[in-house]
Design an enzyme around this catalytic site. Structure first.
Site, PDB file in Angstrom:
ATOM      1  N   ASP A 123      -4.375   2.870  -4.382  1.00 43.33           N
ATOM      2  CA  ASP A 123      -4.531   2.450  -2.983  1.00 43.33           C
ATOM      3  C   ASP A 123      -5.610   1.376  -2.873  1.00 43.33           C
ATOM      4  O   ASP A 123      -5.750   0.738  -1.829  1.00 43.33           O
ATOM      5  CB  ASP A 123      -4.915   3.645  -2.095  1.00 43.33           C
ATOM      6  CG  ASP A 123      -3.719   4.228  -1.350  1.00 43.33           C
ATOM      7  OD1 ASP A 123      -2.716   3.504  -1.175  1.00 43.33           O
ATOM      8  OD2 ASP A 123      -3.797   5.397  -0.943  1.00 43.33           O
ATOM      9  N   GLN A 168      -3.657  11.099   0.516  1.00 49.57           N
ATOM     10  CA  GLN A 168      -3.052  10.671   1.776  1.00 49.57           C
ATOM     11  C   GLN A 168      -4.019  10.884   2.944  1.00 49.57           C
ATOM     12  O   GLN A 168      -4.538  11.981   3.140  1.00 49.57           O
ATOM     13  CB  GLN A 168      -1.739  11.451   2.017  1.00 49.57           C
ATOM     14  CG  GLN A 168      -0.988  11.043   3.263  1.00 49.57           C
ATOM     15  CD  GLN A 168      -0.506   9.586   3.234  1.00 49.57           C
ATOM     16  OE1 GLN A 168      -0.043   9.086   2.204  1.00 49.57           O
ATOM     17  NE2 GLN A 168      -0.618   8.888   4.360  1.00 49.57           N
ATOM     18  N   LYS A 178       6.878   7.586  -0.011  1.00 54.20           N
ATOM     19  CA  LYS A 178       6.283   6.953  -1.192  1.00 54.20           C
ATOM     20  C   LYS A 178       6.907   7.539  -2.458  1.00 54.20           C
ATOM     21  O   LYS A 178       7.230   6.807  -3.399  1.00 54.20           O
ATOM     22  CB  LYS A 178       4.757   7.147  -1.189  1.00 54.20           C
ATOM     23  CG  LYS A 178       4.054   6.341  -0.101  1.00 54.20           C
ATOM     24  CD  LYS A 178       2.594   6.718   0.041  1.00 54.20           C
ATOM     25  CE  LYS A 178       1.964   6.014   1.241  1.00 54.20           C
ATOM     26  NZ  LYS A 178       0.585   6.437   1.499  1.00 54.20           N
TER      27      LYS A 178
END
Ligand code: NAP
Length: 298
Positions: free
Chosen positions: A119, A96, A52
């Site tokens: 997200d 994460q 990412k």
């Protein structure tokens, strides 16, 4: 049959994002910035975070990995998220997953400021999505919508089966498909582990578009798919493969070899939904930055 090439489509989307980032940087004097919170030493999580960060860099988005030890306490991770919320140079925050088992991920996710929740996992963004309001949508389902859109596929009036109802894929996927918009307006059926097998098969056979997000290799078989259907395979499961150097390969939910010949479009695994998820995260980071500078909330 046409392959829905996620790598190619994601590269085009990332190039659009990079152009927009460059323009906004020239206007606002800085580029958007993503902060990724990584707790512990899980190799797969570390790899995802690095991927990412690299994708950000390639688009001109700055990134920062905040790495906490595996024994970090709930309070330490909470404090980290709160600090990033207050940091005005950070536009997007991700935590994460999966986190070490002693941490309560739901508690941590809901601490993220909704305007920085790139997200799209916070209850505020999920709620706004369900209500058809402006939000930062979860990256994977938003990436799937973009994959369809960029390949000329619309969902209006189509019967779509979503297999799986997780908070990060299946459920928000169904919400996006139900929105009143060109890339929504679908007639959606959601299947899950309590859907009887005969029902699942009948629903899939009756669907114009199948989106499978389960993590069960071979779940979607050829006899369950109608000729000309569009099949999107989100499933990504590591299966042993001694013929590979790594000892494993990634398998989707769909019996690709037998299903593909019946489809009008199908995604491969890997190289389908995965690259779109990362492109979607970058797009959300850009959106968060743009909304901050235009004074609008999430
Ligand atoms: P998850 O949280 O484990 O959810 C799986 C869903 O599948 C659940 O809703 C479960 O039902 C349902 N399910 C289980 N067995 C089923 C069956 N036999 N028939 C119908 N439904 C069944 O998984 P997830 O996080 O959504 O991820 C799903 C898959 O997508 C995984 O392989 C994951 O690695 C992959 N994934 C890929 C990407 C990407 O970018 N490529 C992103 C995210 C996830 P219940 O709710 O009843 O338990």
């Amino acid at each position: 049959m046409t392959l829905l090439d996620g790598k190619k489509t994601a590269a085009e989307w990332r190039a659009d994002t990079a152009r927009r980032v460059a323009l906004l940087k020239s206007i606002h004097g800085r580029a958007p910035k993503l902060a990724a919170v990584l707790v512990g030493d899980d190799p797969a999580s570390a790899t995802y975070v690095r991927l990412k960060a690299k994708a950000c860099e390639e688009c001109g988005i700055r990134s920062r990995i905040v790495h906490l030890p595996a024994d970090a306490t709930q309070q330490q991770v909470r404090d980290t998220v709160r600090r990033l919320n207050r940091n005005s140079s950070v536009d997007g925050i991700i935590v994460q997953l999966p986190l070490p088992s002693h941490l309560d991920y739901k508690d941590l996710l809901q601490l993220i400021s909704p305007g920085k929740d790139v997200d799209g996992f916070t209850p505020v963004n999920i709620g706004r999505l369900a209500l058809g309001m402006q939000c930062l949508p979860p990256a994977t389902p938003a990436g799937i919508i973009e994959l369809l859109r960029r390949n000329g596929i619309t969902t209006r009036g189509r019967r779509v089966a979503v297999v799986g109802r997780s908070n990060i894929v299946g459920r928000p996927m169904a919400s996006l498909l139900m929105l009143k918009s060109d890339m929504g307006d679908a007639t959606v059926t959601v299947c899950h582990s309590a859907t009887p097998q005969y029902e699942l098969e009948a629903i899939l056979r009756d669907s114009d578009i199948i989106i499978s997000a389960v993590g069960a290799p071979g779940l979607v078989k050829a006899h369950m798919v109608r000729p000309g259907a569009i099949v999107v395979d989100v499933g990504t499961t590591r299966v042993d493969d001694p013929s590979r150097k790594s000892g494993y390969r990634l398998a989707g939910d769909v019996d690709f070899d037998n299903v593909a010949p019946k489809c009008s479009y199908i995604t491969p695994v890997p190289g389908g939904v995965g690259p779109m998820t990362i492109a979607s995260l970058l797009h959300n980071t850009l959106t968060a930055f743009e909304r901050k500078h235009s004074g609008r909330k999430s």
